[in-house]
Write an enzyme that holds these catalytic residues in place. Sequence first.
Site, PDB file in Angstrom:
ATOM      1  CB  CYS A   1     -65.649 -48.794  13.199  1.00 34.76           C
ATOM      2  SG  CYS A   1     -66.642 -50.220  13.646  1.00 34.76           S
TER       3      CYS A   1
ATOM      4  NE  ARG B   1     -75.550 -46.305   7.851  1.00 30.56           N
ATOM      5  CZ  ARG B   1     -76.657 -45.653   7.467  1.00 30.56           C
ATOM      6  NH1 ARG B   1     -76.664 -44.349   7.393  1.00 30.56           N
ATOM      7  NH2 ARG B   1     -77.763 -46.313   7.163  1.00 30.56           N
TER       8      ARG B   1
ATOM      9  NE  ARG C   1     -67.230 -50.417  20.764  1.00 24.97           N
ATOM     10  CZ  ARG C   1     -67.356 -51.244  19.724  1.00 24.97           C
ATOM     11  NH1 ARG C   1     -66.444 -52.161  19.490  1.00 24.97           N
ATOM     12  NH2 ARG C   1     -68.402 -51.150  18.922  1.00 24.97           N
TER      13      ARG C   1
HETATM   14  C1  UDX Z   1     -68.544 -46.667  10.681  1.00 24.85           C
HETATM   15  C2  UDX Z   1     -68.826 -46.781   9.168  1.00 24.85           C
HETATM   16  O1  UDX Z   1     -69.721 -45.738   8.773  1.00 24.85           O
HETATM   17  C3  UDX Z   1     -69.411 -48.138   8.842  1.00 24.85           C
HETATM   18  O2  UDX Z   1     -69.592 -48.260   7.440  1.00 24.85           O
HETATM   19  C4  UDX Z   1     -68.468 -49.209   9.342  1.00 24.85           C
HETATM   20  O3  UDX Z   1     -69.044 -50.479   9.126  1.00 24.85           O
HETATM   21  C5  UDX Z   1     -68.168 -49.026  10.812  1.00 24.85           C
HETATM   22  O4  UDX Z   1     -67.683 -47.717  11.069  1.00 24.85           O
HETATM   23  P1  UDX Z   1     -70.088 -46.253  12.817  1.00 24.85           P
HETATM   24  O5  UDX Z   1     -68.852 -46.390  13.642  1.00 24.85           O
HETATM   25  O6  UDX Z   1     -71.340 -46.937  13.258  1.00 24.85           O
HETATM   26  O7  UDX Z   1     -69.811 -46.751  11.327  1.00 24.85           O
HETATM   27  O8  UDX Z   1     -70.438 -44.688  12.756  1.00 24.85           O
HETATM   28  P2  UDX Z   1     -70.491 -43.545  11.669  1.00 24.85           P
HETATM   29  O9  UDX Z   1     -71.897 -43.213  11.377  1.00 24.85           O
HETATM   30  O10 UDX Z   1     -69.594 -43.800  10.528  1.00 24.85           O
HETATM   31  O11 UDX Z   1     -69.895 -42.325  12.516  1.00 24.85           O
HETATM   32  C6  UDX Z   1     -68.561 -42.391  13.006  1.00 24.85           C
HETATM   33  C7  UDX Z   1     -68.219 -41.153  13.783  1.00 24.85           C
HETATM   34  O12 UDX Z   1     -68.074 -40.039  12.923  1.00 24.85           O
HETATM   35  C8  UDX Z   1     -69.253 -40.728  14.827  1.00 24.85           C
HETATM   36  O13 UDX Z   1     -68.574 -40.336  16.004  1.00 24.85           O
HETATM   37  C9  UDX Z   1     -69.944 -39.560  14.185  1.00 24.85           C
HETATM   38  O14 UDX Z   1     -70.478 -38.670  15.114  1.00 24.85           O
HETATM   39  C10 UDX Z   1     -68.797 -38.925  13.387  1.00 24.85           C
HETATM   40  N1  UDX Z   1     -69.222 -38.125  12.232  1.00 24.85           N
HETATM   41  C11 UDX Z   1     -69.901 -38.689  11.210  1.00 24.85           C
HETATM   42  C12 UDX Z   1     -68.885 -36.770  12.170  1.00 24.85           C
HETATM   43  O15 UDX Z   1     -68.238 -36.234  13.085  1.00 24.85           O
HETATM   44  N2  UDX Z   1     -69.243 -36.049  11.074  1.00 24.85           N
HETATM   45  C13 UDX Z   1     -69.932 -36.585  10.042  1.00 24.85           C
HETATM   46  O16 UDX Z   1     -70.222 -35.856   9.076  1.00 24.85           O
HETATM   47  C14 UDX Z   1     -70.278 -37.956  10.111  1.00 24.85           C
END
Ligand code: UDX
Length: 437
Positions: free
Chosen positions: A264, A151, A334
Amino acid sequence: MRISVIGCGYLGAVHAACMAKLGHEVVGIDVDGQKVLELSAARAPFYEPGLDELLREVQETGRLSFTTEMSAAAGSQVQFICVGTPQKKGENGADMTYVDAAISALLPHLAPGVVVVGKSTVPVGTAARLAELVEHQEPTAHAVWNPEFLREGHAVSDTLRPDRLVYGVTDGSEDHPAVAILDEVYAESLAAGTQRLVTDHPTAELVKAAANSFLATKISFINAMAEVCEASGADVTRLADAIGMDDRIGRKFLNAGIGFGGGCLPKDIRAFMARAGELGADQALTFLREVDAINMRRRTRVVEITRELCGGSLLGKRITVLGAAFKPESDDVRDSPALSIAAQLQLQGAIVTVSDPKALANAVRRFPELQYEPDLEKAVRRADALLLLTEWQLYRDLDPFELAGLVASPRILDGRNVLEAPKWRAAGWTYRGMGRP
Ligand code: UDX
């Protein structure tokens, strides 16, 4: 071990530094000369907590170097492919240009017995295709798919202490010769108890697509509940607390708000749908279209709530958006929902100022038409409404009493449901959350 890491972006730069930290001798290779210069000077080309310190620490050991020359991969026993697979322009599928270019540049440098390890998120079937190329060039070399689950914002600790390791090898067998080599690469994590699974190539590729789809679905599920809460006067945060107490459900990733973004989740679910379509399994993933639609609707909803907050019209209203990054502890913009909302508000006639502790340089590049202000106090001064869209600690800690004296009208939309509504209301603010009364 001697290791090369091809592609030094969010994934590769962290992976290279962490592999060196684990004691390996690592060369990071990237086509971007500027990135290589910065990394060589032990500076991360993006913000990731702990990465600068780690780069400095490992470069002092002499175990980590960076170059633009692919020939530096010769002599490495393991070659990690960490290049990006962005969404194709105008299509849902993944753009495989960088993976294909990396592999063709690498092929001439393969020595007998080396292991080429794919970490990029790719459409299922890629590993088998690349394995053929690798084995055709060097029959004793192996291609493994080893998906990455890090993450952003926690990338260093996620890489040093992953929750699981998945190795996809040609025959899916524990006895495959590449398994022992990867076990040596990850010896420290394995000794610390990290679970390790050996699968065939397509399963390993699908593990990543499935994991990200599940996470995206979980977020869209709670955001769909937020829509129902908005319609019925219920509170989605209490609802999430209550269903999250069932350990089959769990409270993590049940934060309703402005939806998911980043490099992602959005592109990975789209690429997954596109690939399933090619395989004739599109029906299996039509629900992801809905997941995507619910997610995008949140952005429109924020614009609507902001209009309501501003008394029915956005024209000429001074709106301050707190947060530009797609999540806190990152400078990545992004597919950032915060920026996309800021741009929509501006298009509808609002005068938008965006602030963020780390992501403004990237934001300016992506949306040059928006106004940016790094200084928080200046950014909020004379605002008609504040929108908290990325939950940096700095914004969570804001004092509503102090802030009330700076803005033109004390109105706030808490796009991440992280503020204490009663406290803000007590300080005279009109507070709106997402999916909360
Ligand atoms: C994600 C996956 O978690 C990770 O395992 C993978 O390798 C790459 O994609 P990342 O993109 O770094 O990781 O962010 P993540 O923490 O998953 O959050 C993604 C998005 O979801 C963010 O915009 C975050 O704000 C949002 N989110 C997350 C929510 O809106 N609500 C939540 O409860 C959790």
